[in-house]
Design an enzyme around this catalytic site. Structure first.
Site, PDB file in Angstrom:
ATOM      1  N   HIS A 178      -0.975  10.948  -2.681  1.00 41.38           N
ATOM      2  CA  HIS A 178      -2.306  10.546  -2.216  1.00 41.38           C
ATOM      3  C   HIS A 178      -3.274  11.707  -2.066  1.00 41.38           C
ATOM      4  CE1 HIS A 178      -5.413   9.539   0.782  1.00 41.38           C
ATOM      5  NE2 HIS A 178      -5.387   8.329   0.219  1.00 41.38           N
ATOM      6  N   ASP A 184      -0.949   6.045  -5.619  1.00 36.13           N
ATOM      7  CA  ASP A 184      -2.025   7.006  -5.855  1.00 36.13           C
ATOM      8  C   ASP A 184      -1.569   8.045  -6.875  1.00 36.13           C
ATOM      9  OD1 ASP A 184      -3.827   6.103  -3.589  1.00 36.13           O
ATOM     10  OD2 ASP A 184      -1.991   6.569  -2.491  1.00 36.13           O
ATOM     11  N   HIS A 225       0.825  -1.210   0.000  1.00 38.03           N
ATOM     12  CA  HIS A 225       0.000   0.000   0.000  1.00 38.03           C
ATOM     13  C   HIS A 225       0.856   1.255   0.000  1.00 38.03           C
ATOM     14  CE1 HIS A 225      -2.786   2.847   2.334  1.00 38.03           C
ATOM     15  NE2 HIS A 225      -3.412   2.610   1.184  1.00 38.03           N
TER      16      HIS A 225
END
Length: 266
Positions: A59, A46, A17
């Site tokens: 992000h 992201d 992640h």
């Protein structure tokens, strides 16, 4: 992801992640490289479109959180060159002070043969034409790329323009009151997957919502089931037992060991 569809728990993918973001600053090349060193099957990052039509890895809508020592920039209103001046590593540790906001191309270039990247789109569908161009020239095979997004329109357009890539529609769950039902419901989730043409669900790992019947219903409807963000051993084992195709985690090495422990006989 195809190898995860066999149903064998050993085939579950461990997705890092924002890279190995427990140990390195999120969404930086340092975090992605560390994820590969820690044995991740895939990375997740992201992405936003800048003012000058570059795709960058960050992000938030602004740089405030990851570049606290600089003036705050709004990603969509800034040029790539402006964003590139910011130190986005030292907030985590001074040894990462050289880290800069990477481009999508730089992140894609870290992906080894046989590994995957989950590309999370954080802006709207305006990014899709440029995304299509950059993915096509990345040198990665279609099965190495998964597009993921909360925005139904982004998923829909990605599937229409780039059907060679898998795409997961993302959702989390909310309650109006502590006693009310969680939304969206299982049926609403499956309806959204069908509506967008998604190949899979990427769901927040809320064990008050996700159980074996929930996972079974998604899989039976013909969709993959992916869960985020799982950083502790017990929920990781729960989602593993449900048959999730992948577990997204800030701690890829730790979660890999947690799952291995359940597969190994005493």
């Amino acid at each position: 992801i195809a190898l995860a569809a066999s149903g064998a728990v050993e085939a579950q993918l461990i997705v890092a992640h924002r890279g190995a973001s427990h140990d390195a600053p999120e969404n930086t090349l340092a975090a992605f490289r560390l994820a590969w060193q820690q044995g991740a099957d895939a990375i997740e990052g992201d992405f936003y479109l800048t003012k000058d039509q570059r795709i960058v890895c960050i992000h938030d809508k602004t740089t405030k959180r990851v570049a606290p020592h600089h003036r705050e920039l709004t990603v969509a209103k800034s040029t790539y060159d402006e964003l590139r001046t910011l130190d986005v590593g030292s907030w985590k540790n001074e040894r990462f002070a050289a880290e800069r906001i990477p481009t999508l191309a730089e992140v894609l270039a870290t992906v080894p043969d046989g590994k995957q990247i989950f590309v999370e789109i954080k802006c709207g569908a305006e990014i899709v034409p440029q995304l299509q161009r950059e993915l096509a020239t990345s040198g990665l095979k279609p099965e190495q790329i998964v597009i993921i997004c909360f925005d139904e329109e982004v998923v829909t357009q990605s599937r229409q323009l780039m059907p060679q890539y898998n795409a997961n529609w993302l959702t989390s769950y909310k309650q109006a009151t502590p006693l009310s039902h969680w939304k969206p419901t299982r049926d609403e989730v499956i309806a959204a997957l069908k509506r967008t043409g998604a190949t899979g669900l990427g769901t927040n790992g809320n064990l008050e919502v996700i159980d074996q019947p929930f996972v079974d219903a998604v899989l039976a409807a013909g969709f993959e089931f992916h869960v985020w963000t799982v950083n502790d051993a017990t929920p990781a084992r729960d989602f593993q037992s449900f048959g999730a195709n992948s577990l997204t985690t800030d701690r890829p090495a730790f979660i890999r060991e947690a799952i291995r422990a359940t597969l190994s006989p005493e």
